[in-house]
Scaffold this motif. Structure first.
Motif, mmCIF file in Angstrom:
data_model
loop_
_atom_site.group_PDB
_atom_site.id
_atom_site.type_symbol
_atom_site.label_atom_id
_atom_site.label_comp_id
_atom_site.label_asym_id
_atom_site.label_seq_id
_atom_site.Cartn_x
_atom_site.Cartn_y
_atom_site.Cartn_z
ATOM 1 N N GLY A 168 0.785 -1.197 0.136
ATOM 2 C CA GLY A 168 -0.054 0.023 -0.064
ATOM 3 C C GLY A 168 0.922 1.296 -0.072
ATOM 4 O O GLY A 168 0.164 2.309 0.147
ATOM 5 N N ALA A 169 2.366 1.135 -0.159
ATOM 6 C CA ALA A 169 3.005 2.206 -0.389
ATOM 7 C C ALA A 169 2.828 3.250 -1.567
ATOM 8 O O ALA A 169 2.282 2.761 -2.166
ATOM 9 C CB ALA A 169 4.557 2.044 -0.352
ATOM 10 N N SER A 170 2.653 4.359 -1.174
ATOM 11 C CA SER A 170 2.420 5.385 -2.400
ATOM 12 C C SER A 170 3.443 5.270 -3.427
ATOM 13 O O SER A 170 4.495 4.769 -3.460
ATOM 14 C CB SER A 170 2.299 6.834 -1.853
ATOM 15 N N PRO A 171 2.636 5.729 -4.723
ATOM 16 C CA PRO A 171 3.706 5.384 -5.861
ATOM 17 C C PRO A 171 5.102 6.528 -5.803
ATOM 18 O O PRO A 171 6.257 5.997 -6.216
ATOM 19 C CB PRO A 171 2.899 6.082 -7.064
ATOM 20 N N PHE A 172 5.020 7.567 -5.140
ATOM 21 C CA PHE A 172 6.144 7.999 -4.752
ATOM 22 C C PHE A 172 7.043 7.411 -3.954
ATOM 23 O O PHE A 172 8.228 7.453 -3.909
ATOM 24 C CB PHE A 172 5.872 9.522 -4.328
ATOM 25 N N ALA A 173 6.541 6.899 -2.706
ATOM 26 C CA ALA A 173 7.176 6.251 -1.938
ATOM 27 C C ALA A 173 8.047 4.856 -2.569
ATOM 28 O O ALA A 173 9.284 4.465 -2.460
ATOM 29 C CB ALA A 173 6.583 5.518 -0.654
ATOM 30 N N ARG A 174 7.405 4.412 -3.829
ATOM 31 C CA ARG A 174 7.874 3.400 -4.294
ATOM 32 C C ARG A 174 8.991 3.710 -5.292
ATOM 33 O O ARG A 174 10.239 3.081 -5.501
ATOM 34 C CB ARG A 174 6.713 2.666 -5.174
ATOM 35 N N VAL A 175 8.846 5.280 -5.887
ATOM 36 C CA VAL A 175 10.065 5.583 -6.537
ATOM 37 C C VAL A 175 11.042 5.943 -5.760
ATOM 38 O O VAL A 175 12.245 5.568 -6.063
ATOM 39 C CB VAL A 175 9.464 7.081 -7.090
#
Length: 190
Positions: A168-175
């Protein structure tokens, strides 16, 4: 597909308040990039913007150590330099062919500076206790672009090993995690 110049304009719009919000008393503080304090990382980001402006215009980049860019009215100059970056990448043909001595596709080079501008703005915001919210279109573009660059970037020691993120991490956290950063990084307590 958005133009690199449009994405850079949005990324610069998110980065500029962070740069302007850096107090001189914080320049020696640590950042998520262990090898850089705030002053060094801000100087690095200025040099990145200058070099990628040249690449967008198909000019040679400056090599060697740059002079300390964090002097005088550097925050205002950063805004001027990001304006020049956007203009260079908005020029007709900027995204076509290759750019730089290594002959990377121009759009890939544009993604490199988009990543640096966005991720280092987060680094600086995190290090100085500021909020940072990247533009959603920038994050949408960076996810797949940096994913494709990651193996070579790790080989070149530009990215660290991927940082594990929670479901559930945000797309920016994944970046951020893709580049080797802990999206929950906080400055050490005094």
């Amino acid at each position: 597909m958005k133009k690199i110049s449009e994405l850079l304009d949005a990324a610069a719009g998110s980065a500029l308040p962070v740069i302007r919000g850096i107090d001189d008393s914080r320049l020696g503080d640590p950042t998520p990039c262990a090898e850089y304090d705030v002053r060094a990382l801000a100087g690095h980001l200025v040099q990145v913007v200058v070099n990628f402006t040249a690449l967008g215009a198909r000019h040679d980049t400056e090599s060697g150590a740059a002079a300390d860019a964090v002097t005088g009215d550097w925050r205002e100059r950063f805004g001027e330099k990001t304006d020049a970056l956007v203009a260079a990448w908005a020029a007709p043909g900027a995204e076509e062919g290759t750019a730089g001595a290594r002959g990377f596709p121009a759009r890939t080079v544009g993604h490199m500076v988009l990543g640096d501008l966005t991720v280092h703005a987060w680094d600086l915001a995190r290090a100085t206790g500021q909020d940072f919210e990247p533009d959603a279109a920038v994050v949408d573009e960076l996810g797949p672009a940096l994913e494709g660059m990651a193996p070579k970037a790790r080989e070149a020691k530009v990215f660290g090993e991927p940082f594990p993120v929670r479901d559930g991490a945000s797309p920016f956290a994944r970046v951020l995690a893709l580049t080797g950063r802990d999206p929950d990084w906080q400055p050490p307590r005094a």
